[in-house]
Design an enzyme around this catalytic site. Sequence first.
Site, PDB file in Angstrom:
ATOM      1  N   LYS A 175       0.720  -1.358   0.012  1.00 20.53           N
ATOM      2  CA  LYS A 175      -0.042  -0.069  -0.019  1.00 20.53           C
ATOM      3  C   LYS A 175       0.957   1.234   0.039  1.00 20.53           C
ATOM      4  O   LYS A 175       1.496   1.587   1.033  1.00 20.53           O
ATOM      5  CB  LYS A 175      -0.804   0.151   1.088  1.00 20.53           C
ATOM      6  CG  LYS A 175      -1.913   1.349   1.240  1.00 20.53           C
ATOM      7  CD  LYS A 175      -2.325   1.800   2.379  1.00 20.53           C
ATOM      8  CE  LYS A 175      -1.708   2.967   2.820  1.00 20.53           C
ATOM      9  NZ  LYS A 175      -1.948   3.971   2.023  1.00 20.53           N
ATOM     10  N   GLY A 228       6.856   5.621   8.640  1.00 21.13           N
ATOM     11  CA  GLY A 228       5.637   6.715   8.827  1.00 21.13           C
ATOM     12  C   GLY A 228       5.959   7.255  10.093  1.00 21.13           C
ATOM     13  O   GLY A 228       6.978   7.195  10.803  1.00 21.13           O
ATOM     14  N   SER A 229       4.656   7.909  10.567  1.00 21.86           N
ATOM     15  CA  SER A 229       4.832   8.428  12.021  1.00 21.86           C
ATOM     16  C   SER A 229       4.881   7.564  13.084  1.00 21.86           C
ATOM     17  O   SER A 229       4.432   6.436  13.129  1.00 21.86           O
ATOM     18  CB  SER A 229       3.463   9.470  11.950  1.00 21.86           C
ATOM     19  OG  SER A 229       2.457   8.813  12.199  1.00 21.86           O
ATOM     20  N   GLY A 233       2.739   4.212  13.548  1.00 20.30           N
ATOM     21  CA  GLY A 233       3.537   2.921  13.889  1.00 20.30           C
ATOM     22  C   GLY A 233       3.035   2.382  15.079  1.00 20.30           C
ATOM     23  O   GLY A 233       2.652   1.027  15.152  1.00 20.30           O
ATOM     24  N   GLU A 250      10.029   1.970  10.888  1.00 18.58           N
ATOM     25  CA  GLU A 250      10.873   3.201  10.784  1.00 18.58           C
ATOM     26  C   GLU A 250       9.831   4.539  11.050  1.00 18.58           C
ATOM     27  O   GLU A 250       9.068   4.537  10.160  1.00 18.58           O
ATOM     28  CB  GLU A 250      11.443   3.045   9.309  1.00 18.58           C
ATOM     29  CG  GLU A 250      12.446   1.909   9.171  1.00 18.58           C
ATOM     30  CD  GLU A 250      13.689   2.068  10.118  1.00 18.58           C
ATOM     31  OE1 GLU A 250      13.749   3.041  10.472  1.00 18.58           O
ATOM     32  OE2 GLU A 250      14.202   1.179  10.113  1.00 18.58           O
ATOM     33  N   CYS A 284      12.886  11.477   7.115  1.00 18.86           N
ATOM     34  CA  CYS A 284      13.095  11.345   8.613  1.00 18.86           C
ATOM     35  C   CYS A 284      14.306  11.763   8.986  1.00 18.86           C
ATOM     36  O   CYS A 284      14.487  11.674  10.371  1.00 18.86           O
ATOM     37  CB  CYS A 284      12.744   9.596   8.708  1.00 18.86           C
ATOM     38  SG  CYS A 284      11.714   8.846   7.458  1.00 18.86           S
ATOM     39  N   GLU A 385       8.766  16.063  16.223  1.00 19.68           N
ATOM     40  CA  GLU A 385       9.173  16.074  14.668  1.00 19.68           C
ATOM     41  C   GLU A 385       8.172  16.978  14.222  1.00 19.68           C
ATOM     42  O   GLU A 385       7.147  16.877  14.449  1.00 19.68           O
ATOM     43  CB  GLU A 385       8.944  14.610  14.244  1.00 19.68           C
ATOM     44  CG  GLU A 385       9.250  14.484  12.854  1.00 19.68           C
ATOM     45  CD  GLU A 385       9.586  12.829  12.200  1.00 19.68           C
ATOM     46  OE1 GLU A 385       8.303  12.439  12.464  1.00 19.68           O
ATOM     47  OE2 GLU A 385      10.456  12.590  11.598  1.00 19.68           O
TER      48      GLU A 385
HETATM   49  C1  UN1 Z   1      13.671   9.119   4.859  1.00 16.25           C
HETATM   50  O1  UN1 Z   1      13.838  10.275   5.359  1.00 16.25           O
HETATM   51  O2  UN1 Z   1      12.672   8.409   5.048  1.00 16.25           O
HETATM   52  O3  UN1 Z   1      19.419   8.930   4.477  1.00 16.25           O
HETATM   53  C2  UN1 Z   1      14.660   8.067   4.119  1.00 16.25           C
HETATM   54  C3  UN1 Z   1      18.736   9.851   3.693  1.00 16.25           C
HETATM   55  C4  UN1 Z   1      18.002   9.039   2.533  1.00 16.25           C
HETATM   56  C5  UN1 Z   1      16.773   8.226   2.829  1.00 16.25           C
HETATM   57  C6  UN1 Z   1      15.757   8.769   3.833  1.00 16.25           C
HETATM   58  N1  UN1 Z   1      18.956   8.131   1.698  1.00 16.25           N
HETATM   59  O4  UN1 Z   1      18.165  10.799   3.694  1.00 16.25           O
END
Ligand code: UN1
Length: 494
Positions: A175, A228-229, A233, A250, A284, A385
Amino acid sequence: MPTHFQNFIDGHWCDSSDGRTFENRNPANWNEILGTFPLSIKQDVDRATQAALEAFRQWRFVPAPERGNILRKAGDIMVRRKNEIAAIMTREMGKPLTETKGDVQEGIDTAFYSATEGRRLFGINTPSELPNKMNLSFRVPIGVCGLITPWNFPMAIPSWNIFPGLVAGNTFVFKPAEDTPWTANVLAEILIEAGLPKGCLNIVHGAGAVVGAAITEHPDIRAVSFTGSTSTGAIVARACGERTKHVCLEMGGKNAQIVMADADLDLAIEGVLWGAFGTTGQRCTATSRLILHEKIHDEMVERLARQASKLRLGDGLDAKTDVGPIINEKQRKNIERYVKIGKEEGANCMLGGEVASIGNLKNGWFFQPTIFTDVTPEMRIAKEEIFGPVLSVLKCRSLEEAIEINNSVQYGLSSSIYTRDINVAMQAARDIEAGITYINAATIGAEAHMPFGGVKGTGNGHREGGWAVFDFYTEWKSVYIDYSGKLQRAQIDV
Ligand code: UN1
């Protein structure tokens, strides 16, 4: 009429069972509808899972190096289509073409890495404690895996799950984020052309609360990977926990760049500009805190603000654009809310802080690069965040204090330290609580063949990327071969 896109189930493109759709719009120009996509329901996830289960019965017997060959072909196709895919991604996600090309490149790197890993899914053999007996252990696939991905890396994040997962012998129900469904369909096209058998990858578009929930609850989906958040999560983790499914999470980050008094300031400024405002701060791994040694604080802040004010906002398709739009209205409102919170907490908004809507920006979700100074660790803008171009600057007097501030948040994904002192750098690498630490480099830019993931509130102990992702996408099978011709009792006949 906008183009109508479909789900991909059992090797066929199809609508959702009840025919409803949603629109995919360009965040740089909200009036542009890129297409309509199926707003799917539980029945669609059921059909996709059934197809993935049937495909798994064959796919698991295909030798891993042969599965890897399909990924190698997928990588070749991505190389050929790189510019075209990047343009699609920029239109639906907003980040500049240089960055969307990087996103596709991360997929390409993962494809080639995974392809060769098909020949390297090493097991471990050990001596037996009994004579004429042999112990083997090897990796086996899990079965049908569910994948729920965000919009900020529409090709890289799906790739770094699907590619190793397929090489390991699993099949997928995927998804994609509702904001970036088109890139996901392109990924399906690539794998079809590469020769992936039907049912090995199924895509079901739609809302997280419906399609995502159905994935986490389906009894035949044995593993779920979610990016995601942290709040979503937790819901995914609960649903999977109740059903004893494997789950890889993650989630959020509040990544800091530390700059010590001896650092190369030009380099540190370049690093924070890229880490905080690249991808409009929507990674992230984005730098959302800057921890400056008091000796260089004022100089660095002044120079940083001067350079950040020169960043050009615009449509990511325009080669002159440095910073693209925010993904959607809801996210931009959230950023506005945090800027208000920061001001109320007493931080000094010394750059930006406003929606950007002049001229060609008026139809997109733009927000000015924003810098807060006089931020203290207990403020919400130092802890939560924001997922936008908002940087909180904090002051420290020593390495110990910098690390303490760094570690005071609930997250632990990425981190960075700028210093010329190797002892300081190594101490930071050891003591910073994060899955990733960069020395004299920005917090963003993880490479596909290294473990990717975070500690504390960011993750649940798994890693994506590199060899580590195979720990999530496989189970261990232990095999004991007794060639003594008699009953040998472990722990007893020794
Ligand atoms: C993400 O922000 O969800 O290291 C992934 C990085 C990228 C991947 C980011 N290679 O910023």
